[in-house]
Design a protein around this motif. Structure first.
Motif, mmCIF file in Angstrom:
data_model
loop_
_atom_site.group_PDB
_atom_site.id
_atom_site.type_symbol
_atom_site.label_atom_id
_atom_site.label_comp_id
_atom_site.label_asym_id
_atom_site.label_seq_id
_atom_site.Cartn_x
_atom_site.Cartn_y
_atom_site.Cartn_z
ATOM 1 N N LYS A 122 -55.411 5.264 27.044
ATOM 2 C CA LYS A 122 -55.895 6.271 27.988
ATOM 3 C C LYS A 122 -57.375 6.579 27.749
ATOM 4 N N ALA A 123 -57.780 6.626 26.485
ATOM 5 C CA ALA A 123 -59.171 6.934 26.159
ATOM 6 C C ALA A 123 -60.108 5.836 26.632
ATOM 7 N N VAL A 124 -59.650 4.588 26.586
ATOM 8 C CA VAL A 124 -60.463 3.471 27.073
ATOM 9 C C VAL A 124 -60.490 3.465 28.600
ATOM 10 N N ALA A 149 -63.961 7.209 27.915
ATOM 11 C CA ALA A 149 -64.405 7.954 26.744
ATOM 12 C C ALA A 149 -64.732 7.009 25.594
ATOM 13 N N TYR A 150 -64.048 5.867 25.539
ATOM 14 C CA TYR A 150 -64.297 4.824 24.546
ATOM 15 C C TYR A 150 -64.377 3.491 25.281
ATOM 16 N N ALA A 151 -65.012 2.530 24.637
ATOM 17 C CA ALA A 151 -65.211 1.229 25.281
ATOM 18 C C ALA A 151 -64.116 0.233 24.939
ATOM 19 N N VAL A 152 -63.614 0.252 23.700
ATOM 20 C CA VAL A 152 -62.646 -0.745 23.253
ATOM 21 C C VAL A 152 -61.547 -0.081 22.429
ATOM 22 N N THR A 153 -60.457 -0.801 22.244
ATOM 23 C CA THR A 153 -59.387 -0.336 21.368
ATOM 24 C C THR A 153 -58.673 -1.538 20.775
#
Length: 337
Positions: free
Chosen positions: A215-217, A221-225
């Motif tokens: 969800k954050a990607v 909010a973030y680019a990678v996970t």
């Protein structure tokens, strides 16, 4: 048709200050043990596949399913604290590490579907059975990263352009995040120095739970996970601007499980539920939820690459469990530097 109930209120503070879990409706904080037509399932799996399977079991058997949702850590603690008076019947979902740590709290059971499973997918003297296989992958937001700049392997996560942009939950609290880092270490040669390097690469930024990483990607909010394959594929299928990457160095395949809690108040219903979940007809539909079956008589979903194609081997949950204290020590030392 029976009414399928999902419990949606937060549990009051559990012992030892653990996270809340969702429990029964209204004031029914615990399952009524005098209700014989019931199975209480502690569920740490995703609703997209656990809900329809539980509903089908209920409609077919007439046994009411009470799902108690929570994180793996919260439900593990609940099972331990309820040892003398169990309220749950079944633990469902969560990685194999969870079941290894709870073996003494689980009931040994001879599931009639055992012979259909691939080797080594029954654990703890038949205390638990593994349902799905899920390789660990990388994923990135295609609006934030061009294809030519996207990571292609685990080692790319250490590039300067990804510092502070990696969505990862705290591995001291999340077993999935811990297993992801263990996978990375294993694939890249087993150097413990990667622990402090990854902590530094996160630059103090972590998401609240592993379930929030994708969800954050997706939100930008973030680019990678780095996470399990299935939530990435599910988000991509729903139209999210996210792409899955099978690391060029190879990866490890995690497994989720199901088990009967020792001294379960509805033991016979628990056995029926476990048998149903492990049945061939249920496993043949796991591909609909972009999940891979652990049964030898069920082929991989056609929409997914085979595990051989992505250069993968089974995740060593026993090694991960044995190494965890050392990992936690090194991670915490890196945090306070």
């Amino acid at each position: 048709m029976l009414i399928f109930q999902r419990m949606q209120i937060l549990c009051a503070a559990l012992l030892l200050g653990v996270s809340s879990v969702l429990v029964g409706c209204g004031s029914a904080r615990q399952a009524p043990t005098d209700d014989e037509n019931l199975v209480v399932v502690y569920n740490c799996g995703a609703e997209d596949w656990t809900d329809p399977i539980a509903k089908e079991f209920q409609e077919e058997t007439g046994i009411r399913v009470q799902l108690v949702d929570g994180t793996s850590d919260a439900l593990m603690t609940r099972i331990r604290t309820e040892q003398e008076n169990p309220r749950g019947d079944v633990l469902w979902g969560g990685v194999e590490d969870v079941y290894l740590s709870l073996t003494s709290y689980l009931a040994s059971y001879d599931c009639p579907e055992e012979g259909a499973l691939r080797s080594d997918y029954v654990g703890g003297d038949k205390a638990y059975y593994l349902i799905t296989e899920d390789p660990y992958v990388l994923a990135y937001n295609t609006d934030l990263i061009d294809a030519e700049d996207a990571p292609t392997g685990w080692s790319d996560l250490f590039k300067s352009r990804f510092r502070g942009r990696i969505a990862l939950a705290d591995p001291t609290k999340s077993l999935v995040s811990y297993d992801v880092i263990m996978t990375m270490m294993d694939v890249l040669g087993g150097d413990n120095a990667l622990i402090s390097r990854m902590e530094d690469q996160l630059d103090g930024h972590m998401v609240s739970a592993s379930a929030e990483q994708v969800k954050a990607v997706v939100s930008g909010a973030y680019a990678v996970t780095a996470t399990a394959e299935q939530p990435v594929l599910r988000s991509r299928s729903a139209g999210a601007h996210i792409e899955v990457v099978y690391p060029r160095e190879g990866t490890r395949v995690s497994a989720t499980g199901v088990a009967i809690i020792k001294n379960a108040p509805h033991i016979e219903n628990a056995k029926k539920f476990l048998d149903f979940v492990m049945s061939r007809r249920v496993h043949e539909r796991l591909g609909v939820y972009e999940r891979r079956s652990t049964r030898a008589d069920v082929t991989a979903p056609p929409n997914l690459p085979t595990l051989a194609e992505i250069h993968s081997t089974r995740f060593d949950a026993r090694h991960a469990a044995a190494f965890r204290d050392e990992f936690l020590s090194e991670w915490r030392a890196a945090v306070i530097k």
